[in-house]
Design a protein around this motif. Structure first.
Motif, short mmCIF file in Angstrom:
data_model
loop_
_atom_site.label_atom_id
_atom_site.label_comp_id
_atom_site.label_asym_id
_atom_site.label_seq_id
_atom_site.Cartn_x
_atom_site.Cartn_y
_atom_site.Cartn_z
N PRO A 118 22.45 -20.63 -12.60
CA PRO A 118 22.75 -19.14 -13.80
C PRO A 118 22.63 -18.21 -13.15
N GLU A 119 23.27 -16.96 -13.43
CA GLU A 119 23.40 -15.59 -13.43
C GLU A 119 21.92 -15.72 -14.66
N THR A 120 21.60 -14.54 -13.72
CA THR A 120 19.97 -14.07 -14.19
C THR A 120 20.08 -13.09 -15.21
N LEU A 121 20.47 -12.52 -16.83
CA LEU A 121 20.37 -11.77 -17.18
C LEU A 121 19.84 -11.24 -18.28
N SER A 122 19.36 -10.35 -19.31
CA SER A 122 18.64 -9.59 -19.83
C SER A 122 18.80 -10.38 -20.81
N ARG A 123 18.18 -9.65 -22.37
CA ARG A 123 18.80 -10.24 -23.82
C ARG A 123 19.72 -9.14 -23.38
N VAL A 124 19.21 -7.63 -23.85
CA VAL A 124 20.39 -6.44 -23.67
C VAL A 124 21.43 -6.98 -23.08
N GLN A 125 21.32 -7.09 -21.88
CA GLN A 125 22.86 -7.89 -21.55
C GLN A 125 23.66 -8.91 -21.34
N THR A 157 15.19 -15.10 -25.78
CA THR A 157 14.86 -15.36 -24.02
C THR A 157 13.89 -16.96 -24.06
N THR A 158 13.48 -16.90 -25.01
CA THR A 158 12.53 -18.13 -24.70
C THR A 158 12.80 -19.71 -25.51
N TYR A 207 19.65 -20.53 -24.61
CA TYR A 207 19.55 -19.84 -25.51
C TYR A 207 19.31 -18.77 -24.20
N MET A 208 18.72 -17.34 -24.46
CA MET A 208 18.91 -16.11 -23.84
C MET A 208 17.89 -16.02 -22.29
N GLY A 209 16.97 -16.79 -21.95
CA GLY A 209 16.46 -16.77 -21.29
C GLY A 209 17.13 -17.14 -19.80
N GLU A 210 16.26 -17.07 -18.75
CA GLU A 210 16.99 -17.50 -17.14
C GLU A 210 17.01 -19.09 -16.72
N ARG A 211 16.41 -19.47 -17.42
CA ARG A 211 15.66 -21.08 -16.60
C ARG A 211 17.10 -21.93 -17.23
N VAL A 212 17.28 -23.30 -16.47
CA VAL A 212 17.18 -24.56 -17.20
C VAL A 212 16.13 -25.27 -16.72
N LEU A 213 15.66 -25.55 -18.16
CA LEU A 213 15.00 -27.05 -18.34
C LEU A 213 14.77 -28.12 -18.62
N SER A 214 14.38 -28.50 -18.48
CA SER A 214 13.95 -30.13 -19.13
C SER A 214 13.02 -30.37 -20.24
N PHE A 215 13.32 -30.85 -21.39
CA PHE A 215 11.90 -31.63 -22.21
C PHE A 215 11.90 -32.74 -22.71
N GLY A 216 12.42 -33.39 -21.37
CA GLY A 216 12.19 -35.05 -21.98
C GLY A 216 13.59 -35.66 -21.47
N GLU A 217 13.73 -36.62 -21.62
CA GLU A 217 14.98 -37.41 -20.89
C GLU A 217 15.71 -37.16 -21.90
N ASN A 218 17.59 -36.82 -21.19
CA ASN A 218 18.53 -36.01 -21.99
C ASN A 218 18.88 -34.99 -22.78
N ALA A 234 16.94 -27.77 -21.54
CA ALA A 234 17.71 -26.37 -22.25
C ALA A 234 18.48 -25.22 -21.12
N LEU A 235 19.64 -24.28 -22.11
CA LEU A 235 20.20 -23.82 -20.69
C LEU A 235 20.50 -22.74 -20.41
N PRO A 236 20.35 -21.72 -19.98
CA PRO A 236 20.67 -20.85 -20.00
C PRO A 236 22.27 -20.51 -20.69
N LEU A 237 22.41 -19.48 -21.88
CA LEU A 237 23.85 -19.17 -22.02
C LEU A 237 24.86 -19.17 -20.63
#
Length: 426
Positions: free
Chosen positions: A168-175, A370-371, A400-411, A414-417
């Motif tokens: 994903p493209e890295t963007l700030s909250r303002v962007q 962003t978190t 969410y407005m963050g930067e990374r794809v995160l896994s919080f368990g099976e299926n 968290a995906l960045p916008l």
């Protein structure tokens, strides 16, 4: 940048439709680029617009004769009819012509509402008309990226793999906020803030005075304009008809008629409530979303500074949810499967968007931050483990407005916008 040169994701669908349907019907709000799409894509054919009063009058006087004459003048390609909804007699004339001629791609219609509103005409043209909805530009289109294939990814196998997603493209909250308040109308989104907001406000006024007034044959449009302002303050929330009637001083039946008109003009989307059929406690009121967050921001006099630290966080939450819904709505025609979108709420638990295809459900929650942390998934987990999704294939996603794809368990992810505009056009 010349916005007319930006590719639209509907181009391949339009090409395919011209080979498989006798009439291609492109509907959508004014100024989203319908005319540009057909003129840029179709180098052959004849173009007329019913915004020209003389052309409209001639067609209303003798629709079949005028269509036959125009087709005779069209050496190759379709007859393109812009603002087709302005004619009350066009649909029946087209039906007669395509009943006599089985050739594909005879007509391309564009308009802000569907010319085939008669159930009789629509049924009799089944299989002969392909209707496409064109919306304001997605961020993926403005960045020359491919359609967002998030639903394809989430439903492709038993356990979606984050490694299968593009970076994903890295963007700030303002962007992110700048993109949300800019909106997606091609000629407006790149303007300087003050002029952009003026243009969006003028746009709403022109829709009310032209499209709405034409459909309803009304002279006084003040109540409709007040309604749109009220809807802009409620995006991302459930529709309370009684409260809306009270605030704009209208009878319920008139309010519902106005809502129907805005929906037919593709300016309003009422996201229906998903019900399991197993509980009477499911909330059944639809949620409200407007077609473009640039319009919402302008009507509410919001800009990027409106969401600085210390501002009301709920204001951004509704706008953020509306933005994600619109990006997802625009992506639906490009998925491998057919999806329907809903929202869900039951006894204090809610999920902002449920995408359903056959028995598969993808749940989306929005977090304008962003978190992201484990508690942000509690409703998604309950829905899957104890609620109505426990016996169905289910994937839970927090945008969410963050930067990374995160896994919080099976299926559970968290995906960045920005994932919505990170897929290559392939």
């Amino acid at each position: 940048m010349d916005e007319s040169l930006l590719p639209r994701h509907l181009q391949p669908q339009l090409r395919a439709a011209l080979t498989s349907a006798r009439v291609v019907n492109i509907i959508g709000p004014r100024q989203v680029g319908k005319t540009t799409l057909v003129r840029d894509l179709l180098t052959v054919g004849k173009f007329i617009t019913l915004d020209e009063e003389g052309v409209l009058a001639a067609i209303e006087a003798d629709p079949k004769g005028q269509m036959d004459a125009l087709l005779a003048e069209t050496k190759a390609g379709p007859l393109i009819i812009d603002e087709a909804q302005r004619s009350t007699k066009l649909a029946l004339a087209l039906k007669r012509i395509v009943d006599e001629n089985r050739a594909m791609g005879q007509f391309v219609l564009t308009g802000s509402s569907n010319v085939f509103i008669s159930a009789h005409v629509a049924d009799s043209l089944a299989g002969r008309v392909h209707t496409m909805t064109m919306l304001p530009m997605s961020v993926a289109e403005t960045k020359r990226m491919g359609p967002a294939k998030i639903l394809d990814w989430a439903s492709a196998k038993d356990r979606p793999d984050p490694l299968d997603l593009p970076k994903p493209e890295t963007l700030s909250r303002v962007q992110y906020i700048d993109l949300i308040v800019a909106g997606g109308f091609p000629e407006i989104r790149t303007l300087e803030e003050r002029w952009r907001q003026n243009r969006y406000t003028d746009y709403v006024d022109s829709v009310v005075e032209r499209d709405v007034a034409y459909i309803l044959k009304i002279r006084k449009s003040d109540a409709m304009r007040r309604m749109i302002d009220q809807l802009a303050t409620r995006v991302g929330n459930e529709l309370n008809i009684d409260e809306l009637c009270s605030n704009i001083s209208l009878q319920r039946n008139t309010t519902e008629t106005y809502l129907d008109i805005l929906t037919k003009l593709s300016l309003l989307r009422r996201l229906p409530a998903w019900t399991s059929g197993e509980s009477k406690r499911d909330i059944r009121q639809p949620k409200i979303h407007l077609v473009d967050t640039g319009i919402v921001a302008a009507l509410r006099s919001m800009n990027a500074q409106s969401f600085n630290i210390g501002a009301n966080p709920t204001a951004l939450g509704g706008l953020f949810e509306n933005f994600v819904f619109n990006e997802m709505w625009k992506s639906l025609p490009h998925q491998m499967r057919q999806w329907r979108l809903y929202h869900w709420r039951q006894r204090g638990r809610e999920i902002d968007i449920l995408a359903e295809s056959d028995r598969t459900i993808i749940g989306f929650e929005m977090k304008a931050s962003t978190t992201v942390e484990a508690k942000d998934f509690q409703h998604l987990r309950w829905f899957r483990e104890e609620g109505p999704g426990m016996n169905r294939p289910f994937v839970g996603i927090v945008i969410y407005m963050g930067e990374r794809v995160l896994s919080f368990g099976e299926n559970i992810f968290a995906l960045p916008l920005s994932i919505f505009w990170s897929f290559n056009d392939s």
